[in-house]
Design a protein around this motif. Sequence first.
Motif, mmCIF file in Angstrom:
data_model
loop_
_atom_site.group_PDB
_atom_site.id
_atom_site.type_symbol
_atom_site.label_atom_id
_atom_site.label_comp_id
_atom_site.label_asym_id
_atom_site.label_seq_id
_atom_site.Cartn_x
_atom_site.Cartn_y
_atom_site.Cartn_z
ATOM 1 N N CYS A 180 0.834 -1.210 0.000
ATOM 2 C CA CYS A 180 0.000 0.000 0.000
ATOM 3 C C CYS A 180 0.868 1.259 0.000
ATOM 4 N N HIS A 181 1.928 1.221 0.791
ATOM 5 C CA HIS A 181 2.858 2.354 0.866
ATOM 6 C C HIS A 181 3.477 2.626 -0.505
ATOM 7 N N THR A 182 3.929 1.572 -1.171
ATOM 8 C CA THR A 182 4.559 1.726 -2.485
ATOM 9 C C THR A 182 3.571 2.251 -3.511
ATOM 10 N N HIS A 183 2.375 1.715 -3.524
ATOM 11 C CA HIS A 183 1.376 2.165 -4.500
ATOM 12 C C HIS A 183 0.982 3.619 -4.263
ATOM 13 N N TYR A 184 0.930 4.028 -2.998
ATOM 14 C CA TYR A 184 0.627 5.434 -2.709
ATOM 15 C C TYR A 184 1.702 6.340 -3.309
ATOM 16 N N PHE A 185 2.972 5.965 -3.141
ATOM 17 C CA PHE A 185 4.038 6.834 -3.631
ATOM 18 C C PHE A 185 4.217 6.726 -5.146
ATOM 19 N N GLN B 137 1.563 6.623 -7.026
ATOM 20 C CA GLN B 137 0.522 7.572 -7.406
ATOM 21 C C GLN B 137 1.006 9.015 -7.221
ATOM 22 N N LEU B 138 1.667 9.287 -6.110
ATOM 23 C CA LEU B 138 2.184 10.626 -5.851
ATOM 24 C C LEU B 138 3.222 11.024 -6.898
ATOM 25 N N ALA B 139 4.124 10.104 -7.241
ATOM 26 C CA ALA B 139 5.156 10.403 -8.241
ATOM 27 C C ALA B 139 4.528 10.660 -9.601
ATOM 28 N N GLY B 140 3.442 9.945 -9.925
ATOM 29 C CA GLY B 140 2.737 10.189 -11.175
ATOM 30 C C GLY B 140 2.108 11.572 -11.210
ATOM 31 N N GLN B 141 1.521 11.995 -10.090
ATOM 32 C CA GLN B 141 0.962 13.339 -10.007
ATOM 33 C C GLN B 141 2.066 14.387 -10.153
ATOM 34 N N ALA B 142 3.222 14.101 -9.546
ATOM 35 C CA ALA B 142 4.342 15.037 -9.644
ATOM 36 C C ALA B 142 4.827 15.156 -11.081
ATOM 37 N N GLN B 143 4.900 14.039 -11.784
ATOM 38 C CA GLN B 143 5.353 14.090 -13.175
ATOM 39 C C GLN B 143 4.416 14.943 -14.016
ATOM 40 N N ASP B 144 3.110 14.808 -13.794
ATOM 41 C CA ASP B 144 2.157 15.675 -14.495
ATOM 42 C C ASP B 144 2.389 17.131 -14.117
ATOM 43 N N GLY B 145 2.672 17.366 -12.831
ATOM 44 C CA GLY B 145 2.922 18.723 -12.369
ATOM 45 C C GLY B 145 4.179 19.334 -12.944
ATOM 46 N N PHE B 146 5.177 18.504 -13.276
ATOM 47 C CA PHE B 146 6.418 19.014 -13.844
ATOM 48 C C PHE B 146 6.200 19.654 -15.213
ATOM 49 N N ALA B 147 5.125 19.268 -15.907
ATOM 50 C CA ALA B 147 4.866 19.808 -17.238
ATOM 51 C C ALA B 147 4.157 21.153 -17.183
ATOM 52 N N GLY B 148 3.881 21.675 -15.993
ATOM 53 C CA GLY B 148 3.169 22.939 -15.845
ATOM 54 C C GLY B 148 3.936 23.925 -15.001
ATOM 55 N N LEU C 14 8.381 16.245 -3.344
ATOM 56 C CA LEU C 14 9.122 14.983 -3.453
ATOM 57 C C LEU C 14 10.354 14.993 -2.551
ATOM 58 N N GLU C 15 11.000 16.146 -2.429
ATOM 59 C CA GLU C 15 12.169 16.220 -1.536
ATOM 60 C C GLU C 15 11.755 15.914 -0.102
ATOM 61 N N ALA C 16 10.587 16.408 0.295
ATOM 62 C CA ALA C 16 10.090 16.140 1.650
ATOM 63 C C ALA C 16 9.804 14.657 1.852
ATOM 64 N N GLU C 17 9.465 13.951 0.757
ATOM 65 C CA GLU C 17 9.127 12.530 0.834
ATOM 66 C C GLU C 17 10.296 11.625 0.458
#
Length: 395
Positions: free
Chosen positions: A56-61, A63-74, A84-87
């Motif tokens: 569950c922990h891995t799948h959560y992160f 998902q978070l990394a996927g959201q971050a990748q989308d955020g990198f394009a904006g 991500l640095e905080a995590e």
Amino acid sequence: EEPAALEMLSRLRARSLLVTAEADDSMRFRMLEALREFAEDQRAEDQDAHARLARCHTHYFLQLAGQAQDGFAGPDQARWLNRLEAEHANLRAALDWCLAEPTGADDGIRLVSLLGRYWYMRGHWREQRQVLEALLAHPGTGAAARAEALYQLGDVAEYLGDTRVSQEAYGQSLNLCERLGDQAGMAQCLRALGQLAQERGDYAESRSHFERCLFLMRMTGDAPEIADALHNLGGLLQAQGDAEAANALYAESLSLARLAGDESGTASVLTELAMAAADRGRPDEARALLEERLAILRRMEDQSGIGNTLLNLSRLEQRVGETAQALSLAEEGLSVYRALGYQEALADTLEHLSVVAQSCGDPQRAEAALAQTQQHGRGDPADQQADGRCERHGG
């Protein structure tokens, strides 16, 4: 489940069993060491529960990394980088579980891929390489995941100056992508191989790779990737002396990057436009473009790009005779590259610093930089171009 979890966290916090800290618009929780040790003991007694929790922990992160990748394009790249640095410790824990799990390699490689830009911008290159090599040695790695891991290894090996490993990894990844019919994967490998070919002076091979890459990227319709492909082809044409054609490609690349809200892509093209302005004898325009790029990269905390831009600003100031300012910028860029361990850029900066220090009448500093340059495998810095030409080293 979420309300119950939040209620439990509130109760633990009220009993001073958790430490809290605010970060941006959220609150982070950390266990007291005694509670953490107790939880570890409990986890050791129930391996099935531990496995479920780790999954569950891995799948959560993921998902978070996927959201971050989308955020990198904006426009929110800096916020996502900080998140991500905080995590970072949690992300490493997720990767450690993937390495330990017999079927975890593909998830691990997917997570590494999603974190690629974050690791690059924050300079976590050695850690990235260690994780990738471990995942590639994992017996459960699938073909598509292996192709992605090899591409990522090619990138990080290049950052660390290991071009032999980089070339081999990109080539192996391209072969796998062709077998799998992965057009986007093929395009990114061709772009990387084109860059390596250009660096060693094989312009014909480089152009072939870049043109094929652009064709495939246009088929995908991914605006930031198309912008990057245009940028790379423009850089090659610039190196071959076709400034007019190069500038047309840069203009199209910049337009696409701005339209997509891609600050990283925008910053990257600004270097080329600054180079073109400097070559046309417009140092003020070139300085403004580089300072705009530096401001973007500081917001993003892109250390490699910051170092590159400081070096290019130093070269520009050297070119117009502002040697004291050139020396100050070179020293700042050198400190950035030392922290990153980026060997090629470190050597280039030391070469440049030696020349500038000599121009400033500081022969001791020039000799010290020369000695350090030779330690990094470079020869006489007098071989360096003395016209202050801007160069690219990431970002």
